[in-house]
Write a protein that holds these residues in place. Structure first.
Motif, mmCIF file in Angstrom:
data_model
loop_
_atom_site.group_PDB
_atom_site.id
_atom_site.type_symbol
_atom_site.label_atom_id
_atom_site.label_comp_id
_atom_site.label_asym_id
_atom_site.label_seq_id
_atom_site.Cartn_x
_atom_site.Cartn_y
_atom_site.Cartn_z
ATOM 1 N N LEU A 164 -0.329 9.536 -3.883
ATOM 2 C CA LEU A 164 -1.368 10.289 -3.344
ATOM 3 C C LEU A 164 -0.543 11.565 -2.503
ATOM 4 O O LEU A 164 -1.204 12.746 -2.601
ATOM 5 C CB LEU A 164 -2.346 9.730 -2.404
ATOM 6 C CG LEU A 164 -3.185 8.593 -3.072
ATOM 7 C CD1 LEU A 164 -4.264 7.715 -2.202
ATOM 8 C CD2 LEU A 164 -4.254 9.377 -4.230
ATOM 9 N N GLU A 165 0.274 10.955 -1.911
ATOM 10 C CA GLU A 165 1.048 12.125 -1.029
ATOM 11 C C GLU A 165 1.583 13.084 -1.875
ATOM 12 O O GLU A 165 1.602 14.377 -1.454
ATOM 13 C CB GLU A 165 2.109 11.589 -0.145
ATOM 14 C CG GLU A 165 1.692 10.897 1.148
ATOM 15 C CD GLU A 165 2.773 10.309 2.176
ATOM 16 O OE1 GLU A 165 3.767 10.301 1.568
ATOM 17 O OE2 GLU A 165 2.404 9.849 2.990
ATOM 18 N N PHE A 177 0.910 -1.206 0.130
ATOM 19 C CA PHE A 177 0.193 -0.042 -0.151
ATOM 20 C C PHE A 177 0.790 1.389 -0.040
ATOM 21 O O PHE A 177 0.351 2.240 -0.337
ATOM 22 C CB PHE A 177 -0.810 -0.030 1.145
ATOM 23 C CG PHE A 177 -1.791 -1.039 1.224
ATOM 24 C CD1 PHE A 177 -3.221 -0.633 0.738
ATOM 25 C CD2 PHE A 177 -1.644 -2.534 1.573
ATOM 26 C CE1 PHE A 177 -4.277 -1.734 0.531
ATOM 27 C CE2 PHE A 177 -2.595 -3.326 1.456
ATOM 28 C CZ PHE A 177 -3.858 -3.099 0.850
ATOM 29 N N SER A 178 2.015 0.969 0.288
ATOM 30 C CA SER A 178 3.031 2.358 0.461
ATOM 31 C C SER A 178 3.170 3.031 -0.926
ATOM 32 O O SER A 178 3.248 4.333 -1.095
ATOM 33 C CB SER A 178 4.368 2.111 0.867
ATOM 34 O OG SER A 178 5.006 1.064 0.117
ATOM 35 N N VAL A 179 3.064 2.332 -1.962
ATOM 36 C CA VAL A 179 3.119 2.671 -3.398
ATOM 37 C C VAL A 179 2.033 3.782 -3.648
ATOM 38 O O VAL A 179 2.104 4.985 -4.074
ATOM 39 C CB VAL A 179 3.185 1.406 -4.318
ATOM 40 C CG1 VAL A 179 3.119 2.177 -5.932
ATOM 41 C CG2 VAL A 179 4.157 0.883 -4.358
ATOM 42 N N ALA A 211 -1.402 20.054 -2.791
ATOM 43 C CA ALA A 211 -2.807 20.969 -2.393
ATOM 44 C C ALA A 211 -2.495 21.809 -1.007
ATOM 45 O O ALA A 211 -2.794 22.796 -0.737
ATOM 46 C CB ALA A 211 -3.503 19.732 -2.030
ATOM 47 N N LEU A 212 -1.326 21.224 -0.163
ATOM 48 C CA LEU A 212 -0.999 21.914 0.812
ATOM 49 C C LEU A 212 -0.098 23.128 0.632
ATOM 50 O O LEU A 212 -0.377 24.407 1.168
ATOM 51 C CB LEU A 212 -0.297 21.078 2.039
ATOM 52 C CG LEU A 212 -1.024 19.963 2.822
ATOM 53 C CD1 LEU A 212 -0.072 19.293 3.481
ATOM 54 C CD2 LEU A 212 -1.899 20.719 3.548
ATOM 55 N N ALA A 213 0.423 23.043 -0.266
ATOM 56 C CA ALA A 213 1.538 24.085 -0.905
ATOM 57 C C ALA A 213 0.579 25.175 -1.321
ATOM 58 O O ALA A 213 0.675 26.503 -1.154
ATOM 59 C CB ALA A 213 2.512 23.718 -2.064
#
Length: 109
Positions: free
Chosen positions: A86-87, A79-81, A93-95
């Motif tokens: 997504l990160e 699931f890390s991929v 989005a945060l930027a």
């Protein structure tokens, strides 16, 4: 050679099907043989096997043999991929949010 982009595509494609997500939900609780997974599903055992094969190819599940049974379990590192994929969108989005907030506070003063 399988790139991170191809791996992410395989994982997201695998997660795009409700039946496969339902199978993953069952496997979150415990490792299960195919027959037990099929009992909780509205599809045939061969169909469950096909879905498990897709999940395994995406690296989301793995299995071990116990006699004549294949016991499936989640493969958490698979699931890390998807998480990394997504990160990168989350970071952007945060930027954007930060730029908007900083721009907004400059207008207030």
């Amino acid at each position: 050679m399988v790139t991170k982009e191809i791996q992410a595509q395989q994982v997201l494609d695998a997660l795009g099907d409700q039946t496969r997500r339902d199978i993953l939900a069952l496997l979150r609780k415990a490792a299960l043989p195919v027959g037990e997974i099929a009992k909780g599903m509205p599809i045939s055992r061969p169909a469950v096997s096909r879905h498990l094969r897709i999940l395994a190819q995406a690296g989301l599940v793995e299995h071990s043999s116990s006699g004549t049974r294949n016991i499936f379990r989640l493969r958490p590192d698979g699931f890390s991929v998807a998480q990394a994929y997504l990160e990168c969108f989350w970071d952007e989005a945060l930027a954007c949010f930060r730029r908007a907030a900083e721009g907004h506070t400059e207008d207030v003063g």
